[in-house]
Design a protein around this motif. Structure first.
Motif, PDB file in Angstrom:
ATOM      1  N   PHE A  39     -19.526  51.882   2.371  1.00 18.95           N
ATOM      2  CA  PHE A  39     -18.856  51.480   4.183  1.00 18.95           C
ATOM      3  C   PHE A  39     -17.373  50.898   3.856  1.00 18.95           C
ATOM      4  CE2 PHE A  39     -17.579  48.738   7.272  1.00 18.95           C
ATOM      5  CZ  PHE A  39     -17.874  49.059   8.926  1.00 18.95           C
ATOM      6  N   ILE A  40     -16.726  52.168   5.302  1.00 17.61           N
ATOM      7  CA  ILE A  40     -15.126  51.576   4.682  1.00 17.61           C
ATOM      8  C   ILE A  40     -14.874  51.536   6.186  1.00 17.61           C
ATOM      9  CG2 ILE A  40     -12.562  52.231   4.634  1.00 17.61           C
ATOM     10  CD1 ILE A  40     -13.812  54.319   2.628  1.00 17.61           C
ATOM     11  N   GLY A  41     -14.557  50.435   7.172  1.00 24.77           N
ATOM     12  CA  GLY A  41     -13.610  50.337   8.444  1.00 24.77           C
ATOM     13  C   GLY A  41     -12.702  49.842   8.112  1.00 24.77           C
ATOM     14  N   GLY A  42     -11.842  50.890   8.951  1.00 24.62           N
ATOM     15  CA  GLY A  42     -10.157  51.032   8.834  1.00 24.62           C
ATOM     16  C   GLY A  42     -10.018  49.976   9.978  1.00 24.62           C
ATOM     17  N   THR A  43      -8.467  49.449  10.445  1.00 25.69           N
ATOM     18  CA  THR A  43      -8.020  49.009  11.446  1.00 25.69           C
ATOM     19  C   THR A  43      -6.692  48.957  10.790  1.00 25.69           C
ATOM     20  OG1 THR A  43      -7.846  46.586  10.479  1.00 25.69           O
ATOM     21  CG2 THR A  43      -9.878  47.244  11.092  1.00 25.69           C
ATOM     22  N   GLN A  44      -5.549  48.538  11.506  1.00 26.79           N
ATOM     23  CA  GLN A  44      -3.951  48.604  11.544  1.00 26.79           C
ATOM     24  C   GLN A  44      -3.998  47.471  10.089  1.00 26.79           C
ATOM     25  OE1 GLN A  44      -2.279  48.663  15.118  1.00 26.79           O
ATOM     26  NE2 GLN A  44      -3.149  50.823  16.052  1.00 26.79           N
ATOM     27  N   LEU A  45      -4.747  46.384  10.625  1.00 28.14           N
ATOM     28  CA  LEU A  45      -4.540  45.673   9.497  1.00 28.14           C
ATOM     29  C   LEU A  45      -4.769  45.342   8.186  1.00 28.14           C
ATOM     30  CD1 LEU A  45      -5.289  42.454  11.957  1.00 28.14           C
ATOM     31  CD2 LEU A  45      -3.028  43.676  11.658  1.00 28.14           C
ATOM     32  N   GLY A  46      -5.852  46.189   7.602  1.00 28.29           N
ATOM     33  CA  GLY A  46      -6.323  46.678   6.601  1.00 28.29           C
ATOM     34  C   GLY A  46      -8.074  47.458   6.727  1.00 28.29           C
ATOM     35  N   ASN A  47      -8.541  47.394   5.889  1.00 26.31           N
ATOM     36  CA  ASN A  47      -9.677  48.094   5.601  1.00 26.31           C
ATOM     37  C   ASN A  47     -10.545  47.158   5.091  1.00 26.31           C
ATOM     38  OD1 ASN A  47      -8.606  50.650   5.911  1.00 26.31           O
ATOM     39  ND2 ASN A  47      -8.404  50.594   3.928  1.00 26.31           N
ATOM     40  N   VAL A  48     -11.518  46.983   5.422  1.00 27.19           N
ATOM     41  CA  VAL A  48     -13.076  46.381   5.554  1.00 27.19           C
ATOM     42  C   VAL A  48     -13.943  47.426   4.065  1.00 27.19           C
ATOM     43  CG1 VAL A  48     -14.977  45.099   6.273  1.00 27.19           C
ATOM     44  CG2 VAL A  48     -12.717  44.985   6.670  1.00 27.19           C
ATOM     45  N   VAL A  49     -14.167  46.760   2.869  1.00 27.95           N
ATOM     46  CA  VAL A  49     -15.172  47.605   2.974  1.00 27.95           C
ATOM     47  C   VAL A  49     -16.195  46.881   2.016  1.00 27.95           C
ATOM     48  CG1 VAL A  49     -15.085  49.560   0.159  1.00 27.95           C
ATOM     49  CG2 VAL A  49     -12.822  49.328   1.962  1.00 27.95           C
ATOM     50  N   ARG A  50     -17.634  47.328   1.531  1.00 33.07           N
ATOM     51  CA  ARG A  50     -18.389  46.663   1.269  1.00 33.07           C
ATOM     52  C   ARG A  50     -19.564  47.636   0.854  1.00 33.07           C
ATOM     53  NH1 ARG A  50     -16.554  43.735   2.856  1.00 33.07           N
ATOM     54  NH2 ARG A  50     -16.468  41.514   4.422  1.00 33.07           N
ATOM     55  N   TYR A  51     -19.913  47.648  -0.494  1.00 34.75           N
ATOM     56  CA  TYR A  51     -21.314  48.317  -1.168  1.00 34.75           C
ATOM     57  C   TYR A  51     -22.359  47.946  -1.065  1.00 34.75           C
ATOM     58  CZ  TYR A  51     -16.106  49.002  -3.395  1.00 34.75           C
ATOM     59  OH  TYR A  51     -14.526  49.938  -3.084  1.00 34.75           O
ATOM     60  N   SER A  52     -23.032  49.642  -2.008  1.00 38.07           N
ATOM     61  CA  SER A  52     -24.576  48.894  -1.677  1.00 38.07           C
ATOM     62  C   SER A  52     -24.772  48.607  -2.602  1.00 38.07           C
ATOM     63  CB  SER A  52     -24.937  50.005  -1.694  1.00 38.07           C
ATOM     64  OG  SER A  52     -26.181  50.822  -2.121  1.00 38.07           O
ATOM     65  N   ASN A  53     -25.435  47.535  -2.755  1.00 41.95           N
ATOM     66  CA  ASN A  53     -25.880  46.870  -4.120  1.00 41.95           C
ATOM     67  C   ASN A  53     -26.836  47.529  -5.282  1.00 41.95           C
ATOM     68  OD1 ASN A  53     -28.791  47.163  -2.549  1.00 41.95           O
ATOM     69  ND2 ASN A  53     -29.424  45.106  -3.227  1.00 41.95           N
ATOM     70  N   ALA A  54     -26.878  48.751  -4.740  1.00 45.53           N
ATOM     71  CA  ALA A  54     -27.901  50.015  -5.316  1.00 45.53           C
ATOM     72  C   ALA A  54     -26.930  50.755  -6.550  1.00 45.53           C
ATOM     73  CB  ALA A  54     -28.602  51.800  -5.014  1.00 45.53           C
ATOM     74  N   LEU A  55     -25.703  50.491  -6.178  1.00 46.97           N
ATOM     75  CA  LEU A  55     -24.300  51.044  -6.810  1.00 46.97           C
ATOM     76  C   LEU A  55     -24.531  50.350  -8.569  1.00 46.97           C
ATOM     77  CD1 LEU A  55     -21.830  52.534  -4.719  1.00 46.97           C
ATOM     78  CD2 LEU A  55     -23.559  53.456  -5.518  1.00 46.97           C
ATOM     79  N   GLU A  56     -24.161  51.299  -9.443  1.00 50.97           N
ATOM     80  CA  GLU A  56     -23.893  49.971 -10.703  1.00 50.97           C
ATOM     81  C   GLU A  56     -22.244  49.611 -10.635  1.00 50.97           C
ATOM     82  OE1 GLU A  56     -24.647  52.714 -13.619  1.00 50.97           O
ATOM     83  OE2 GLU A  56     -26.568  52.848 -13.576  1.00 50.97           O
ATOM     84  N   GLU A  57     -21.667  49.087 -11.448  1.00 51.10           N
ATOM     85  CA  GLU A  57     -20.397  47.956 -11.121  1.00 51.10           C
ATOM     86  C   GLU A  57     -19.753  48.997 -12.045  1.00 51.10           C
ATOM     87  OE1 GLU A  57     -18.590  45.276 -10.618  1.00 51.10           O
ATOM     88  OE2 GLU A  57     -20.321  44.967 -10.119  1.00 51.10           O
ATOM     89  N   ASN A  58     -19.647  50.035 -12.837  1.00 53.20           N
ATOM     90  CA  ASN A  58     -18.341  50.360 -13.491  1.00 53.20           C
ATOM     91  C   ASN A  58     -18.335  51.951 -12.016  1.00 53.20           C
ATOM     92  OD1 ASN A  58     -21.182  52.338 -13.626  1.00 53.20           O
ATOM     93  ND2 ASN A  58     -20.495  53.522 -15.244  1.00 53.20           N
TER      94      ASN A  58
END
Length: 100
Positions: A39-58
């Motif tokens: 998930f990428i939420g873009g604002t004028q102050l910056g972005n909020v990025v969240r990842y799924s727990n299904a993704l591997e760390e690498n």
């Protein structure tokens, strides 16, 4: 007044259930499908990025490099809606919001 980035953080917290590591698990409405991989939420102050727990760390580390690029920085600054995915990220399921 609440900042755009604070509203975006609230938005993502309402949209998705998350685990103890702040990783998205499920969409927070029936039928509670799996959350998108990113998930990428873009604002004028910056972005909020969240990842799924299904993704591997690498994979997350690689995505972190991609989401800190100029494309994502400009996401909150563009005057038009996001229309298509960057070519190098077409394999991902992702959700992208913009607040202006």
């Amino acid at each position: 007044m609440v900042s755009d980035i604070a509203l975006m953080k609230h938005h993502v917290n309402v949209l998705f259930k998350k685990d103890d590591n702040n990783r998205m698990t499920f969409v927070n409405e029936p039928p509670n499908e799996a959350a998108p991989r990113i998930f990428i939420g873009g604002t004028q102050l910056g972005n909020v990025v969240r990842y799924s727990n299904a993704l591997e760390e690498n994979v997350i580390k690689k995505l972190e490099r991609s989401t800190s690029c100029r494309f994502c920085y400009r996401l909150g600054r563009n005057n038009h809606h996001f229309k298509h995915r960057p070519a190098n990220q077409q394999f991902l399921d992702w959700t992208c919001f913009r607040v202006s």
